[in-house]
Write an enzyme that holds these catalytic residues in place. Structure first.
Site, PDB file in Angstrom:
ATOM      1  N   ARG A  70       0.847  -1.188   0.000  1.00 37.36           N
ATOM      2  CA  ARG A  70       0.000   0.000   0.000  1.00 37.36           C
ATOM      3  C   ARG A  70       0.884   1.240   0.000  1.00 37.36           C
ATOM      4  O   ARG A  70       1.889   1.306   0.687  1.00 37.36           O
ATOM      5  CB  ARG A  70      -0.891   0.033   1.249  1.00 37.36           C
ATOM      6  CG  ARG A  70      -2.125  -0.844   1.128  1.00 37.36           C
ATOM      7  CD  ARG A  70      -2.965  -0.798   2.368  1.00 37.36           C
ATOM      8  NE  ARG A  70      -2.310  -1.476   3.467  1.00 37.36           N
ATOM      9  CZ  ARG A  70      -1.656  -0.889   4.458  1.00 37.36           C
ATOM     10  NH1 ARG A  70      -1.589   0.427   4.527  1.00 37.36           N
ATOM     11  NH2 ARG A  70      -1.089  -1.606   5.398  1.00 37.36           N
ATOM     12  N   TYR A 198      -1.734  -3.170  -6.845  1.00 36.84           N
ATOM     13  CA  TYR A 198      -1.448  -3.937  -5.626  1.00 36.84           C
ATOM     14  C   TYR A 198      -2.664  -4.015  -4.696  1.00 36.84           C
ATOM     15  O   TYR A 198      -3.328  -3.002  -4.421  1.00 36.84           O
ATOM     16  CB  TYR A 198      -0.258  -3.332  -4.850  1.00 36.84           C
ATOM     17  CG  TYR A 198      -0.189  -3.978  -3.480  1.00 36.84           C
ATOM     18  CD1 TYR A 198       0.297  -5.288  -3.345  1.00 36.84           C
ATOM     19  CD2 TYR A 198      -0.715  -3.350  -2.359  1.00 36.84           C
ATOM     20  CE1 TYR A 198       0.266  -5.921  -2.118  1.00 36.84           C
ATOM     21  CE2 TYR A 198      -0.737  -3.984  -1.119  1.00 36.84           C
ATOM     22  CZ  TYR A 198      -0.250  -5.273  -1.008  1.00 36.84           C
ATOM     23  OH  TYR A 198      -0.303  -5.904   0.195  1.00 36.84           O
ATOM     24  N   LYS A 207      -9.469  -2.535   2.350  1.00 35.66           N
ATOM     25  CA  LYS A 207      -9.065  -1.442   3.238  1.00 35.66           C
ATOM     26  C   LYS A 207      -9.825  -0.151   2.923  1.00 35.66           C
ATOM     27  O   LYS A 207     -10.208   0.583   3.819  1.00 35.66           O
ATOM     28  CB  LYS A 207      -7.554  -1.214   3.138  1.00 35.66           C
ATOM     29  CG  LYS A 207      -6.725  -2.424   3.617  1.00 35.66           C
ATOM     30  CD  LYS A 207      -6.981  -2.680   5.042  1.00 35.66           C
ATOM     31  CE  LYS A 207      -6.492  -3.951   5.669  1.00 35.66           C
ATOM     32  NZ  LYS A 207      -5.188  -4.477   5.495  1.00 35.66           N
ATOM     33  N   HIS A 227      -9.659  -2.733  12.289  1.00 31.89           N
ATOM     34  CA  HIS A 227      -8.615  -3.546  11.663  1.00 31.89           C
ATOM     35  C   HIS A 227      -8.296  -4.706  12.602  1.00 31.89           C
ATOM     36  O   HIS A 227      -7.246  -4.730  13.247  1.00 31.89           O
ATOM     37  CB  HIS A 227      -7.390  -2.651  11.446  1.00 31.89           C
ATOM     38  CG  HIS A 227      -6.338  -3.232  10.562  1.00 31.89           C
ATOM     39  ND1 HIS A 227      -5.032  -2.798  10.562  1.00 31.89           N
ATOM     40  CD2 HIS A 227      -6.382  -4.226   9.637  1.00 31.89           C
ATOM     41  CE1 HIS A 227      -4.335  -3.479   9.681  1.00 31.89           C
ATOM     42  NE2 HIS A 227      -5.117  -4.363   9.111  1.00 31.89           N
ATOM     43  N   SER A 249      -0.518  -4.216  10.040  1.00 28.78           N
ATOM     44  CA  SER A 249      -0.314  -5.153   8.942  1.00 28.78           C
ATOM     45  C   SER A 249       0.981  -5.937   9.145  1.00 28.78           C
ATOM     46  O   SER A 249       1.985  -5.372   9.591  1.00 28.78           O
ATOM     47  CB  SER A 249      -0.220  -4.400   7.618  1.00 28.78           C
ATOM     48  OG  SER A 249      -1.417  -3.703   7.389  1.00 28.78           O
ATOM     49  N   CYS A 251       1.785  -8.306  11.230  1.00 26.99           N
ATOM     50  CA  CYS A 251       2.204  -8.589  12.610  1.00 26.99           C
ATOM     51  C   CYS A 251       1.592  -9.898  13.102  1.00 26.99           C
ATOM     52  O   CYS A 251       1.487 -10.136  14.306  1.00 26.99           O
ATOM     53  CB  CYS A 251       1.808  -7.456  13.546  1.00 26.99           C
ATOM     54  SG  CYS A 251       2.869  -6.018  13.393  1.00 26.99           S
ATOM     55  N   ASP A 278      -8.589 -10.039   9.380  1.00 21.05           N
ATOM     56  CA  ASP A 278      -8.123  -8.683   9.074  1.00 21.05           C
ATOM     57  C   ASP A 278      -9.090  -7.573   9.493  1.00 21.05           C
ATOM     58  O   ASP A 278      -8.657  -6.528   9.942  1.00 21.05           O
ATOM     59  CB  ASP A 278      -7.842  -8.577   7.571  1.00 21.05           C
ATOM     60  CG  ASP A 278      -6.983  -7.374   7.201  1.00 21.05           C
ATOM     61  OD1 ASP A 278      -6.101  -7.010   7.993  1.00 21.05           O
ATOM     62  OD2 ASP A 278      -7.214  -6.792   6.124  1.00 21.05           O
ATOM     63  N   ARG A 376       1.799 -12.311  -1.308  1.00 20.67           N
ATOM     64  CA  ARG A 376       0.509 -12.633  -0.673  1.00 20.67           C
ATOM     65  C   ARG A 376      -0.133 -13.869  -1.268  1.00 20.67           C
ATOM     66  O   ARG A 376       0.136 -14.254  -2.403  1.00 20.67           O
ATOM     67  CB  ARG A 376      -0.448 -11.446  -0.888  1.00 20.67           C
ATOM     68  CG  ARG A 376       0.042 -10.133  -0.269  1.00 20.67           C
ATOM     69  CD  ARG A 376      -0.510  -9.958   1.104  1.00 20.67           C
ATOM     70  NE  ARG A 376       0.097  -8.858   1.852  1.00 20.67           N
ATOM     71  CZ  ARG A 376      -0.375  -8.423   3.013  1.00 20.67           C
ATOM     72  NH1 ARG A 376      -1.460  -8.973   3.534  1.00 20.67           N
ATOM     73  NH2 ARG A 376       0.227  -7.458   3.662  1.00 20.67           N
TER      74      ARG A 376
HETATM   75  O1  SAT Z   1      -2.619  -4.734   1.206  1.00 15.22           O
HETATM   76  S1  SAT Z   1      -3.554  -4.814   2.294  1.00 15.22           S
HETATM   77  O2  SAT Z   1      -3.806  -3.506   2.839  1.00 15.22           O
HETATM   78  O3  SAT Z   1      -4.805  -5.384   1.862  1.00 15.22           O
HETATM   79  C1  SAT Z   1      -2.899  -5.827   3.486  1.00 15.22           C
HETATM   80  C2  SAT Z   1      -2.358  -5.054   4.611  1.00 15.22           C
HETATM   81  O4  SAT Z   1      -1.403  -4.305   4.449  1.00 15.22           O
HETATM   82  O5  SAT Z   1      -2.890  -5.211   5.731  1.00 15.22           O
HETATM   83 MN    MN Z   2      -4.549  -5.625   7.380  1.00 15.75          MN
END
Ligand code: SAT
Ligand code: MN
Length: 591
Positions: A70, A198, A207, A227, A249, A251, A278, A376
């Site tokens: 991101r 991405y 998100k 989140h 993210s 973690c 998530d 991912r």
């Molecule tokens: O790329 S995402 O935002 O969907 C995954 C993340 O960073 O938590």
């Molecule tokens: Mn996330």
């Protein structure tokens, strides 16, 4: 292409005029259509078909090299007043936002197809759920949205002729980082994302909608978009306690959500159920407690580090119908990543599409990674062996405890409990974590990330804190609030706590505390466990390490309070007084 929804039709027409696609195709959610699109993407190279014997239904996608996480610096909240976005968001006024992005969107889809994806976040028709429609020129996006959201004609049927929906527009355009913008217009219930391919930038249900737009709606409508993962811990008696946990993210949310009880705790017969990894949408129900659903229907998890030891359930989940992004392609048409299962392959094609061998050195003089650190997997939740039987329950699950956590080498102990709701909100507000590969930035640097929402709160974070405080005052039975840190290290930088399945030992304490089954002692920062109350059966850990895990270093904490003060100062007079009171009380307790 026409639907029964006039506003939707008008909006699509308008966007078509701007982007000028060659044709417009409605995504109906069928397998047949998905296969046709994938075939097309194999031909253009947008997707690569993997070994269908070993990984049936699986595909690989490589993003552009400068488009692997991101881009928070290119992500904006566009509200009429700058104050409504607050000091932690990038802001643009809506007029400028639409104008700037339109310049990039203009004719961006010439020669391409615009796909119309009607999707529901949450089970269709649930009181929690919200509908969105994403227009995109990427088959990769279509493929992912089919997994992480509920897509198709049934959504349109539910939307009817005049239902509300979030307008989500995406174009890859030239995948040029200098022409990339991820814009949110909460006042118009609209998202425009251009120039990226991405995940978090382009799967707009995730998100962008389920956190940034939803948090804005949640404040207006009296609910919460967080989140957080959601998991259930079932005792042999059948009693299940659900917890929701916020971590930044990368973690370990996915690992925690799918954890397997460790050997020594197996005799107790616990089962762990995954509800989400998530995002949690939470509402106060008639019983005056907090209930949650996972608005997603699949996982978009970090691949590196995922293996049969760290997350056996994830490994089982991703054996079929999975989209892999930016991982290493092996010669047998399967995939690999650092700290994955199996031996390190002797050769392959790396995430950038170049021939790779272990140990080859990159331009930076370091060994090249086969998979990008933020590579991912996208997989349907239904394939997860630990998926909760209540995953699709439109009523959600009741939340016993809320957990905040960060990645801190020091300061934060393994676990502690807040003194009450307001103190719990304070603990969320002072969350801090080291930067990971999931976002661009100096990795390892500690940043404040309240409730793990710093990149995802769609409005002024001071108002968000206020909303949290208000939600607590509305509940007779609010969840208890805890803070955990799995990542404390010794002087040599080694983790003190084994993590993964052993985290259940901490969850057990959290659940017992929430149900008022055990006592705890009061420390300056919160309630701490008596060592005897942590079940360490089967765990090889010595007293000294345990003491370090629970050590509260007063000097570090005093320094921490100064840092918090500085962070709070950003919010000026908008910061709720309750949080200043909590901070001052902490300073007093630290002496
Ligand atoms: O790329 S995402 O935002 O969907 C995954 C993340 O960073 O938590
Ligand atoms: Mn996330």
């Amino acid at each position: 292409m026409k639907t029964k929804h006039k506003e939707l039709n008008n909006w699509i027409d308008e966007m078509v005029k701007m982007c000028k696609p060659e044709k417009v195709v409605l995504i109906d959610g069928s397998l047949k259509q998905k296969l046709v699109l994938e075939k097309e993407a194999f031909e253009t190279g947008e997707l690569i078909e993997l070994n269908q014997e070993k990984l049936p239904g699986c595909v690989l996608h490589r993003t552009a090299i400068n488009d692997v996480a991101r881009t928070e610096n290119l992500t904006f909240i566009c509200t009429s007043s700058k104050e409504d976005a607050g000091p932690t968001n990038n802001w643009m006024n809506p007029e400028d936002g639409y104008h700037k992005a339109a310049e990039i969107f203009k004719s961006s889809m010439v020669g391409r197809t615009m796909y119309v994806i009607p999707f529901s976040m949450g089970p269709i028709g649930s009181p929690f759920s919200k509908i969105g429609v994403e227009l995109t020129d990427s088959i990769y996006v279509v493929d992912n949205m089919l997994v992480v959201t509920r897509v198709g004609q049934k959504v349109l049927d539910f939307l009817g002729t005049d239902g509300k929906f979030t307008k989500c527009l995406h174009s890859k355009a030239d995948l040029d980082i200098n022409k990339r913008l991820i814009l949110h217009f909460p006042e118009d219930n609209t998202i425009w994302s251009v120039g990226s391919g991405y995940g978090g930038n382009v799967l707009l249900g995730k998100k962008c909608m389920a956190l940034r737009i939803a948090s804005y709606l949640g404040r207006q409508e009296g609910w919460m978009a967080e989140h957080m993962l959601i998991l259930g811990v079932e005792k042999p008696t059948g009693e299940i306690n659900y917890v929701a946990a916020a971590f930044p993210s990368a973690c370990g949310k996915t690992n925690l959500a799918m954890m397997v009880p460790p050997e020594g705790l197996k005799v107790k017969g616990y089962k762990v159920w995954t509800v989400g990894d998530d995002i949690a949408w939470m509402r106060i129900k008639e019983d005056d407690s907090l209930w949650a659903v996972n608005p997603e229907s699949g996982f978009f998890g970090v691949a590196p580090g995922t293996n049969s030891k760290s997350n056996p359930n994830a490994v089982k989940t991703i054996q079929k119908d999975t989209i892999y992004t930016n991982v290493l392609l092996k010669t047998d048409g399967t995939v690999w990543w650092e700290n994955g299962d199996g031996p390190i392959p002797s050769e392959g094609i790396d995430w950038m599409g170049n021939p790779w061998k272990p140990g080859i050195i990159g331009d930076d003089g370091k060994p090249k990674k086969g998979a990008n650190p933020n590579s991912r997997f996208t997989a349907p939740a239904s394939q997860c062996p630990s998926i909760s039987p209540r995953f699709n329950d439109p009523e959600g699950v009741p939340i016993t405890a809320i957990i905040f956590g960060g990645r801190r080498a020091s300061v934060a102990p393994l676990v502690y409990q807040s003194f009450g709701w307001n103190h719990g909100v304070f603990l969320g507000s002072i969350m801090a974590s080291e930067i990971t590969a999931a976002q661009y930035g100096a990795q390892g640097m500690v940043r404040r990330d309240p409730m793990a929402m710093i990149p995802f709160c769609g409005y002024n974070m001071a108002d968000y804190f206020k909303h949290w405080l208000e939600m607590g005052s509305k509940m007779k039975n609010p969840p208890k609030i805890f803070h955990v840190n799995w990542f404390k290290t010794n002087k040599e930088g080694q983790f003190l706590w084994p993590g993964y399945g052993d985290n259940l030992r901490v969850l057990e304490w959290i659940i017992d505390r929430s149900n008022e089954k055990i006592s705890a002692y009061k420390s300056p920062i919160g309630y701490m466990p008596y060592k005897k109350d942590l079940d360490l059966n089967g765990l090889d850990i010595n007293e000294e390490v345990l003491d370090k895990l629970f050590d509260i270093n007063i000097n570090e904490w005093v320094k921490e309070t100064k840092d918090i003060k500085e962070f709070y100062a950003k919010f000026g007079s908008k910061l709720p007084e309750e949080l200043n009171i909590e901070l001052n009380d902490l300073i007093d307790r630290l002496g």
